[in-house]
Structure formats: C-alpha cells, structure tokens
Write a protein that holds these residues in place. Structure first.
Motif, PDB file in Angstrom:
ATOM      1  N   ASN A  79       0.848  -1.081   0.147  1.00  0.00           N
ATOM      2  CA  ASN A  79      -0.001   0.289  -0.059  1.00  0.00           C
ATOM      3  C   ASN A  79       0.600   1.046  -0.277  1.00  0.00           C
ATOM      4  O   ASN A  79       2.282   1.181   0.613  1.00  0.00           O
ATOM      5  CB  ASN A  79      -0.769   0.312   0.833  1.00  0.00           C
ATOM      6  N   PRO A  80       0.657   2.066  -1.088  1.00  0.00           N
ATOM      7  CA  PRO A  80       1.556   3.071  -0.698  1.00  0.00           C
ATOM      8  C   PRO A  80       1.844   4.480   0.237  1.00  0.00           C
ATOM      9  O   PRO A  80       2.492   4.710   0.576  1.00  0.00           O
ATOM     10  CB  PRO A  80       1.064   4.665  -1.860  1.00  0.00           C
ATOM     11  N   ASP A  81       1.015   3.901   1.226  1.00  0.00           N
ATOM     12  CA  ASP A  81       1.545   4.030   3.170  1.00  0.00           C
ATOM     13  C   ASP A  81       1.774   3.989   3.637  1.00  0.00           C
ATOM     14  O   ASP A  81       2.306   3.949   4.919  1.00  0.00           O
ATOM     15  CB  ASP A  81      -0.110   5.223   3.126  1.00  0.00           C
ATOM     16  N   ALA A  82       1.629   2.340   3.169  1.00  0.00           N
ATOM     17  CA  ALA A  82       2.426   1.272   4.402  1.00  0.00           C
ATOM     18  C   ALA A  82       4.126   1.963   4.351  1.00  0.00           C
ATOM     19  O   ALA A  82       3.871   1.662   2.928  1.00  0.00           O
ATOM     20  CB  ALA A  82       2.175  -0.055   3.946  1.00  0.00           C
ATOM     21  N   GLU A  83       4.966   1.353   5.393  1.00  0.00           N
ATOM     22  CA  GLU A  83       6.228   1.012   5.962  1.00  0.00           C
ATOM     23  C   GLU A  83       6.260  -0.147   5.277  1.00  0.00           C
ATOM     24  O   GLU A  83       6.151  -1.318   5.339  1.00  0.00           O
ATOM     25  CB  GLU A  83       6.704   1.865   6.958  1.00  0.00           C
ATOM     26  N   PRO A  84       7.637  -0.437   4.540  1.00  0.00           N
ATOM     27  CA  PRO A  84       8.150  -1.699   4.678  1.00  0.00           C
ATOM     28  C   PRO A  84       8.996  -1.685   5.402  1.00  0.00           C
ATOM     29  O   PRO A  84       9.190  -1.600   6.318  1.00  0.00           O
ATOM     30  CB  PRO A  84       9.442  -1.581   2.697  1.00  0.00           C
ATOM     31  N   GLU A  85       8.669  -3.258   5.598  1.00  0.00           N
ATOM     32  CA  GLU A  85       9.506  -4.519   6.916  1.00  0.00           C
ATOM     33  C   GLU A  85      10.514  -5.746   6.281  1.00  0.00           C
ATOM     34  O   GLU A  85      11.379  -5.260   6.899  1.00  0.00           O
ATOM     35  CB  GLU A  85       8.102  -5.171   7.473  1.00  0.00           C
ATOM     36  N   ARG A  86      10.464  -5.079   5.557  1.00  0.00           N
ATOM     37  CA  ARG A  86      11.100  -6.508   4.352  1.00  0.00           C
ATOM     38  C   ARG A  86      11.534  -5.719   2.939  1.00  0.00           C
ATOM     39  O   ARG A  86      10.864  -5.578   2.068  1.00  0.00           O
ATOM     40  CB  ARG A  86      10.847  -7.991   4.022  1.00  0.00           C
ATOM     41  N   TYR A  87      12.783  -5.672   3.013  1.00  0.00           N
ATOM     42  CA  TYR A  87      13.307  -4.561   1.137  1.00  0.00           C
ATOM     43  C   TYR A  87      13.920  -5.837   0.739  1.00  0.00           C
ATOM     44  O   TYR A  87      14.368  -6.411   0.877  1.00  0.00           O
ATOM     45  CB  TYR A  87      14.340  -4.053   1.366  1.00  0.00           C
ATOM     46  N   GLU A  88      12.639  -6.869  -0.393  1.00  0.00           N
ATOM     47  CA  GLU A  88      13.153  -8.156  -1.102  1.00  0.00           C
ATOM     48  C   GLU A  88      13.668  -8.000  -2.608  1.00  0.00           C
ATOM     49  O   GLU A  88      14.632  -8.394  -2.524  1.00  0.00           O
ATOM     50  CB  GLU A  88      11.602  -8.611  -0.946  1.00  0.00           C
ATOM     51  N   MET A  89      13.883  -6.383  -2.854  1.00  0.00           N
ATOM     52  CA  MET A  89      14.587  -6.551  -4.110  1.00  0.00           C
ATOM     53  C   MET A  89      16.016  -6.381  -4.263  1.00  0.00           C
ATOM     54  O   MET A  89      16.717  -6.915  -4.128  1.00  0.00           O
ATOM     55  CB  MET A  89      14.035  -5.128  -4.888  1.00  0.00           C
ATOM     56  N   ARG A  90      15.711  -5.414  -2.818  1.00  0.00           N
ATOM     57  CA  ARG A  90      17.575  -4.954  -1.920  1.00  0.00           C
ATOM     58  C   ARG A  90      18.173  -6.242  -1.375  1.00  0.00           C
ATOM     59  O   ARG A  90      18.956  -6.841  -1.991  1.00  0.00           O
ATOM     60  CB  ARG A  90      17.381  -4.775  -0.719  1.00  0.00           C
ATOM     61  N   GLU A  91      17.238  -7.396  -1.350  1.00  0.00           N
ATOM     62  CA  GLU A  91      17.895  -9.104  -1.064  1.00  0.00           C
ATOM     63  C   GLU A  91      18.840  -9.717  -2.215  1.00  0.00           C
ATOM     64  O   GLU A  91      19.442 -10.947  -1.869  1.00  0.00           O
ATOM     65  CB  GLU A  91      17.005  -9.852   0.026  1.00  0.00           C
ATOM     66  N   ALA A  92      17.106  -9.698  -3.210  1.00  0.00           N
ATOM     67  CA  ALA A  92      17.575 -10.078  -4.774  1.00  0.00           C
ATOM     68  C   ALA A  92      18.456  -9.939  -5.314  1.00  0.00           C
ATOM     69  O   ALA A  92      19.793 -10.824  -5.663  1.00  0.00           O
ATOM     70  CB  ALA A  92      16.434 -10.406  -5.561  1.00  0.00           C
ATOM     71  N   VAL A  93      18.381  -9.106  -5.328  1.00  0.00           N
ATOM     72  CA  VAL A  93      20.355  -7.976  -5.901  1.00  0.00           C
ATOM     73  C   VAL A  93      21.664  -8.206  -5.025  1.00  0.00           C
ATOM     74  O   VAL A  93      22.269  -8.666  -6.064  1.00  0.00           O
ATOM     75  CB  VAL A  93      20.073  -6.142  -5.618  1.00  0.00           C
ATOM     76  N   GLU A  94      21.804  -8.069  -3.527  1.00  0.00           N
ATOM     77  CA  GLU A  94      22.677  -8.551  -2.720  1.00  0.00           C
ATOM     78  C   GLU A  94      23.445  -9.945  -3.514  1.00  0.00           C
ATOM     79  O   GLU A  94      24.599 -10.498  -3.371  1.00  0.00           O
ATOM     80  CB  GLU A  94      22.209  -8.222  -1.363  1.00  0.00           C
ATOM     81  N   ALA A  95      22.318 -10.758  -3.540  1.00  0.00           N
ATOM     82  CA  ALA A  95      22.417 -11.995  -3.601  1.00  0.00           C
ATOM     83  C   ALA A  95      22.852 -12.464  -4.776  1.00  0.00           C
ATOM     84  O   ALA A  95      24.455 -13.626  -4.871  1.00  0.00           O
ATOM     85  CB  ALA A  95      20.988 -13.406  -3.428  1.00  0.00           C
ATOM     86  N   LEU A  96      22.260 -11.811  -5.808  1.00  0.00           N
ATOM     87  CA  LEU A  96      22.605 -12.028  -7.224  1.00  0.00           C
ATOM     88  C   LEU A  96      24.465 -11.549  -7.483  1.00  0.00           C
ATOM     89  O   LEU A  96      24.595 -11.492  -8.067  1.00  0.00           O
ATOM     90  CB  LEU A  96      21.783 -10.906  -7.968  1.00  0.00           C
ATOM     91  N   LEU A  97      24.388 -10.521  -6.966  1.00  0.00           N
ATOM     92  CA  LEU A  97      25.795 -10.184  -7.121  1.00  0.00           C
ATOM     93  C   LEU A  97      26.360 -10.684  -6.049  1.00  0.00           C
ATOM     94  O   LEU A  97      28.205 -11.100  -6.798  1.00  0.00           O
ATOM     95  CB  LEU A  97      26.163  -8.264  -6.986  1.00  0.00           C
ATOM     96  N   ALA A  98      26.331 -11.618  -5.439  1.00  0.00           N
ATOM     97  CA  ALA A  98      27.142 -12.615  -4.626  1.00  0.00           C
ATOM     98  C   ALA A  98      27.764 -13.836  -5.509  1.00  0.00           C
ATOM     99  O   ALA A  98      28.479 -14.922  -4.904  1.00  0.00           O
ATOM    100  CB  ALA A  98      26.617 -12.682  -3.261  1.00  0.00           C
ATOM    101  N   GLY A  99      26.753 -13.946  -6.418  1.00  0.00           N
ATOM    102  CA  GLY A  99      26.524 -15.042  -6.924  1.00  0.00           C
ATOM    103  C   GLY A  99      25.760 -16.216  -5.868  1.00  0.00           C
ATOM    104  O   GLY A  99      26.539 -17.642  -6.245  1.00  0.00           O
ATOM    105  N   GLU A 100      24.667 -15.728  -5.097  1.00  0.00           N
ATOM    106  CA  GLU A 100      24.291 -16.811  -4.273  1.00  0.00           C
ATOM    107  C   GLU A 100      22.797 -16.740  -5.260  1.00  0.00           C
ATOM    108  O   GLU A 100      22.488 -16.113  -5.753  1.00  0.00           O
ATOM    109  CB  GLU A 100      24.280 -16.817  -3.464  1.00  0.00           C
TER     110      GLU A 100
END
Length: 187
Positions: free
Chosen positions: A147-168
């Motif tokens: 929801n546009p007004d909600a605060e994220p609890e989990r930054y899923e794309m950030r986790e995906a990017v970090e794993a991808l860049l780490a080769g995991e």
C-alpha cells in the motif's frame, strides 16, 4: 485508478527484450549501454501513480548503493491522458534530483512494456548479466509494503540484488508487484 498485479510472460532465464529508448537525461539507451553492469533492474514506472511514487526512494537507494547494478526506470504511460507522465515532466524530475536512477526512459510507443509483459506501475524485472545477454533472475515486488502509505518491513528486491551480485541463490520468493495499471493508449 485500476489496481493490477504483475503477470509477465517472461520466465527466469529468459533474455531481456532489447530496446532503444530516449532518456530523461537527453541520451538514448539500449541494453548494450548497461553491459558493464553485473545486474540490471528494469522497472516499469511513472510519475503519477501513488504505488510507483512510494518506491522512488528505494529505487534511488538501489541505484546509489550497488555499483554493479543499473536501475532503469521505463515510463510507458499515455502522456496525453496523464500529462504528469510526459517526457518533459520526467526530465524535470531527473534535473531536480527527485529521480536518481541509472536511467529514466520514455517508452512512447509502449512496445517495450508489451515486450516485457509489464502490466502495472511499478513492475520490476531483475536481470543477471551472463556475458552474452541479460537473463531474467527475479520478477517480483520491490518490498513488502503493498500500500503506498505502508512502511516496508522487508526490502525484498534489495535482498535479491545482494544475492545476485554475490553469486548466490536469491533467497526471496517471487511475489507479484502491485500498482496502477499501465495507461495504454487506445489502439
């Protein structure tokens, strides 16, 4: 406003459809312009949708935090019906520093959005650079705030990017992105 969930035909491992689009910075971009990056995040987005607007800060963060990630915003919306999505307004937002993506591109013909199967704003596609091509690694939402007004609890794309860049393996389940429908021009 029509709320949509992302539902692309692209599957993991599929090659990123090529494009040649004008950028808000005055340059024209193709996939080859991002060949020096290990990963490419193509996000179909716009200026007027509250769901897309709620993700600008996170996309700016992603663009600034990872040197090996290109963050490319693509605005396919009908600017005649939605003047806030005009190329001129995109340029203003880049010049004002509101948008700090690697590139913010205008898909006037809407062909690129169709090639990717994008349906909503934001609709993010994360690709891995496999040398010969960018291949889809993750098609999912940016974070868990649906929801546009909600605060994220989990930054899923950030986790995906970090794993991808780490080769995991990407440790996040794919969840459809949600937002305003792309504003298609009448055919």
């Amino acid at each position: 406003m029509v709320l949509m969930e992302s539902d692309s035909e692209l599957e993991r491992g599929d090659e990123a459809p090529d494009f040649e689009l004008p950028g808000a910075d005055g340059d024209t971009y193709t996939l080859d312009d991002f060949a020096d990056y290990e990963a490419l995040l193509v996000v179909f987005t716009c200026n007027h949708c509250p769901y897309a607007e709620a993700k600008v800060d996170e996309l700016n963060h992603l663009a600034g935090a990872y040197d090996d990630l290109a963050v490319v915003g693509v605005n396919p919306n009908d600017a005649e019906e939605y003047p806030d999505d005009s190329f001129e307004r995109m340029r203003e937002r880049v010049e004002d520093g509101e948008i700090e993506y690697t590139a913010y591109l205008r898909d006037e013909s809407q062909a690129v959005a169709r090639d990717y199967g994008a349906v909503c704003t934001p609709d993010p596609f994360l690709f891995a650079n496999e040398g010969d091509a960018f291949r889809l690694a993750f098609h999912s939402r940016i974070d868990d705030a649906m929801n546009p007004d909600a605060e994220p609890e989990r930054y899923e794309m950030r986790e995906a990017v970090e794993a991808l860049l780490a080769g995991e393996e990407i440790p996040v389940e794919e969840t459809p992105s949600q937002g305003c429908s792309i504003k298609w021009r009448d055919e």
